[in-house]
Enzyme design. Structure first.
Site, PDB file in Angstrom:
ATOM      1  CD  GLU A  82      -7.031  -5.107   4.247  1.00 46.86           C
ATOM      2  OE1 GLU A  82      -6.401  -5.761   5.087  1.00 46.86           O
ATOM      3  OE2 GLU A  82      -6.783  -5.164   3.029  1.00 46.86           O
ATOM      4  CG  ASP A  97      -1.589  -1.148   1.624  1.00 43.11           C
ATOM      5  OD1 ASP A  97      -1.551  -2.116   0.858  1.00 43.11           O
ATOM      6  OD2 ASP A  97      -2.221  -1.159   2.698  1.00 43.11           O
ATOM      7  CG  PHE A 113       0.119  -3.455   9.425  1.00 48.62           C
ATOM      8  CD1 PHE A 113       1.382  -4.020   9.260  1.00 48.62           C
ATOM      9  CD2 PHE A 113      -0.966  -4.325   9.531  1.00 48.62           C
ATOM     10  CE1 PHE A 113       1.557  -5.403   9.195  1.00 48.62           C
ATOM     11  CE2 PHE A 113      -0.808  -5.706   9.463  1.00 48.62           C
ATOM     12  CZ  PHE A 113       0.455  -6.246   9.299  1.00 48.62           C
ATOM     13  CB  SER A 114      -1.653   1.034   5.677  1.00 42.72           C
ATOM     14  OG  SER A 114      -1.010   0.325   4.658  1.00 42.72           O
ATOM     15  NE  ARG A 136      -5.764  -4.511   8.149  1.00 43.85           N
ATOM     16  CZ  ARG A 136      -6.325  -5.655   8.516  1.00 43.85           C
ATOM     17  NH1 ARG A 136      -6.269  -6.050   9.765  1.00 43.85           N
ATOM     18  NH2 ARG A 136      -6.924  -6.427   7.625  1.00 43.85           N
TER      19      ARG A 136
HETATM   20  C1  FRU Z   1      -3.884  -3.588   2.755  1.00 43.10           C
HETATM   21  C2  FRU Z   1      -3.222  -4.041   4.057  1.00 43.10           C
HETATM   22  C3  FRU Z   1      -3.578  -3.086   5.187  1.00 43.10           C
HETATM   23  C4  FRU Z   1      -2.435  -3.274   6.136  1.00 43.10           C
HETATM   24  C5  FRU Z   1      -1.270  -3.472   5.209  1.00 43.10           C
HETATM   25  C6  FRU Z   1      -0.218  -4.414   5.714  1.00 43.10           C
HETATM   26  O1  FRU Z   1      -3.270  -4.053   1.607  1.00 43.10           O
HETATM   27  O2  FRU Z   1      -3.592  -5.356   4.365  1.00 43.10           O
HETATM   28  O3  FRU Z   1      -4.837  -3.302   5.776  1.00 43.10           O
HETATM   29  O4  FRU Z   1      -2.243  -2.176   6.984  1.00 43.10           O
HETATM   30  O5  FRU Z   1      -1.806  -3.977   3.988  1.00 43.10           O
HETATM   31  O6  FRU Z   1       0.892  -4.433   4.878  1.00 43.10           O
END
Ligand code: FRU
Length: 488
Positions: A221, A43, A102-103, A166
């Site tokens: 997400e 991402d 993570f993102s 998240r």
């Molecule tokens: C989306 C995701 C997010 C997460 C990240 C982890 O592609 O699954 O929800 O934060 O990638 O790399």
């Protein structure tokens, strides 16, 4: 004295940069898209214009071409076209983010850049159980980041959520900060809304939107929420939507709702969900507002759990070209490549005007090109027409307009090496007069049609000598009003 954290950042950076030197001439390396020097990315994160420069971060695994503990890679640009790699911004290290940063998103506050991200911790060896918390990091120079000592700033999950909690997107409205977060409950995706005066203490405001037992997935997400043309757009990347005919064909989707939001009541009323890009490879899109008032979107140009032939060369993953968003009269999102991309044009190799084709017309040869073609169809016999790119020995990527069905089809079945996946298609509003704008990079294609309402983004992995670009017509005569090819 370097700290252990600084040593980790440096060794991760060195690993990716050294490997980058050895793979930089491999055939699928992209020429004008954001990717890492080597190894895995997913991402886009923290899109922001800070002190006059554009910054983009990305989910990065610097030690392997496969997904793993997530770092934040970092690039910046003065023009959204030429990107400079910067040192890794965040590494998983603390108890609260030890298995992954993570993102998340970026803000400017008191002259500093703040990153808000999800700290991920696995609670079992199979990576089934997890704890996710929201964290902050700060930078004064936009390059070096220090994690906030009050981290995690948000760890309590409201009843409406789950431990999948998240991808914070934070923005400022008047004097308050707001945040949307992706979560789920009882296998139904949701977006939660928060408010804060200081970015550290967050008040839960309720569910902004949720899957009410429709085909909208079990987990939402990477939410993003913004005002555009007087409406409020909620962008989400749902997991688990079922395919419906030619809709939702990919493993995961990115799409949006438009509607009305009130900061007084914190209520959001929205219409139906639309998929944003109909190609094979488009996910986890995020946006930001630049100083000219443009709402600019960048997405991950790949798809989870799909064959990625570039992994054999030691890298995987890239981001799309930046696109400006606008809304049409029906409240549908339109995407247009940012105008700055014109500066990539090197040489106009072909310019065709008013030319009738009944079969095929070769108009160029390139692995990195921008192609603009305008067709007019008066002959009712025409069954299909369009553009073929990366044509070579048994290879071609075909973009077909089917007048009878008023649709545009992208076929990568014979594009080259995996990932296959055949056709993706999008409806066109009309087929009498069709304009296509295509951005080709060494292992990608992005197609813009129908005034930005119809966009398809896909990765392709042709052999490096499949370079042909052709126009074609089947069943009758198509008038090519103009066709131009620029090498990039
Ligand atoms: C989306 C995701 C997010 C997460 C990240 C982890 O592609 O699954 O929800 O934060 O990638 O790399």
């Amino acid at each position: 004295m370097e700290t252990a954290y600084e040593r980790l950042l440096l060794s991760a950076q060195k690993e990716a940069s050294d490997k980058g030197e050895t793979i930089k001439d491999t055939p699928y390396r992209l020429g004008f898209h954001i990717s890492a020097p080597a190894n895995w990315i997913n991402d886009p994160n923290g899109l922001i214009q800070f002190k006059g420069e554009y910054h983009v971060f990305y989910q990065f695994h610097p030690f392997s071409e496969k997904w793993g503990p997530m770092y934040w890679g970092h690039v910046k640009s003065k023009d959204l076209v030429h990107w400079e790699q910067l040192p890794i911004a965040l590494a998983p290290f603390e108890d609260y983010d030890r298995d992954g940063c993570f993102s998340g998103s970026a803000v400017e506050h008191d002259g500093k850049m703040g990153l808000i991200y999800t700290g991920n911790v696995w609670l079992d060896d199979q990576q089934q159980e997890l704890k996710q918390v929201q964290c902050l990091a700060w930078s004064t120079d936009g390059v070096n980041f220090t994690k906030d000592c009050s981290n995690p700033v948000l760890s309590r999950i409201p009843e409406e959520g789950s431990s999948h909690f998240r991808d914070p997107k934070v923005w400022k409205h008047e004097s308050s900060w707001y945040m949307v977060l992706g979560t789920k409950k009882n296998e139904l995706g949701k977006v939660l809304l928060y408010q804060s005066d200081d970015l550290q203490n967050w008040k839960y405001e309720g569910v902004l939107a949720e899957n009410k037992e429709e085909n909208l997935g079990f987990m939402w997400e990477c939410p993003d929420f913004f005002e555009l043309g007087g409406r409020h757009v909620l962008l989400i990347s749902p997991e688990g939507m079922e395919q419906e005919g030619t809709e939702y064909v990919n493993l995961k989707q990115t799409g949006y709702f438009t509607g009305e939001f009130s900061y007084e009541t914190m209520q959001y009323k929205h219409g139906q969900f639309f998929e944003l890009d109909k190609g094979h490879d488009f996910y986890a899109a995020q946006t930001f507002l630049d100083d000219t008032g443009r709402r600019i979107l960048i997405a991950w140009m790949d798809m989870w759990e799909q064959e990625m032939p570039s992994q054999e060369d030691g890298w995987a993953g890239a981001l799309t070209i930046p696109r400006v968003l606008s809304l049409d009269k029906e409240g549908r999102l339109l995407m247009h490549p940012v105008a700055e991309l014109d500066s990539l044009r090197k040489e106009k190799t072909v310019s065709v005007k008013e030319y009738a084709i009944e079969n095929e017309l070769v108009i160029g040869s390139a692995d990195m090109a921008e192609i603009a073609a305008e067709f007019r169809v008066d002959d009712p016999g025409v069954r299909a027409f369009g553009v073929k790119v990366r044509c070579g020995d048994g290879e071609e990527t075909v973009l077909t307009i089917v007048p009878d069905e008023c649709k545009l089809v992208l076929d990568r079945e014979n594009s080259g090496k995996g990932p296959g996946g055949g056709l993706r298609e999008a409806k066109l509003s009309q087929v009498k007069s069709v304009s296509l704008r295509i951005f080709l990079d060494r292992s990608s294609i992005e197609v813009f049609a129908d005034g930005g309402a119809c966009v398809l983004t896909s990765r392709i992995f042709p052999s490096s000598d499949s370079l042909g670009i052709k126009l074609f017509a089947e069943g009758g005569t198509v008038n090519v009003q103009s066709a131009e090819v620029w090498t990039l």
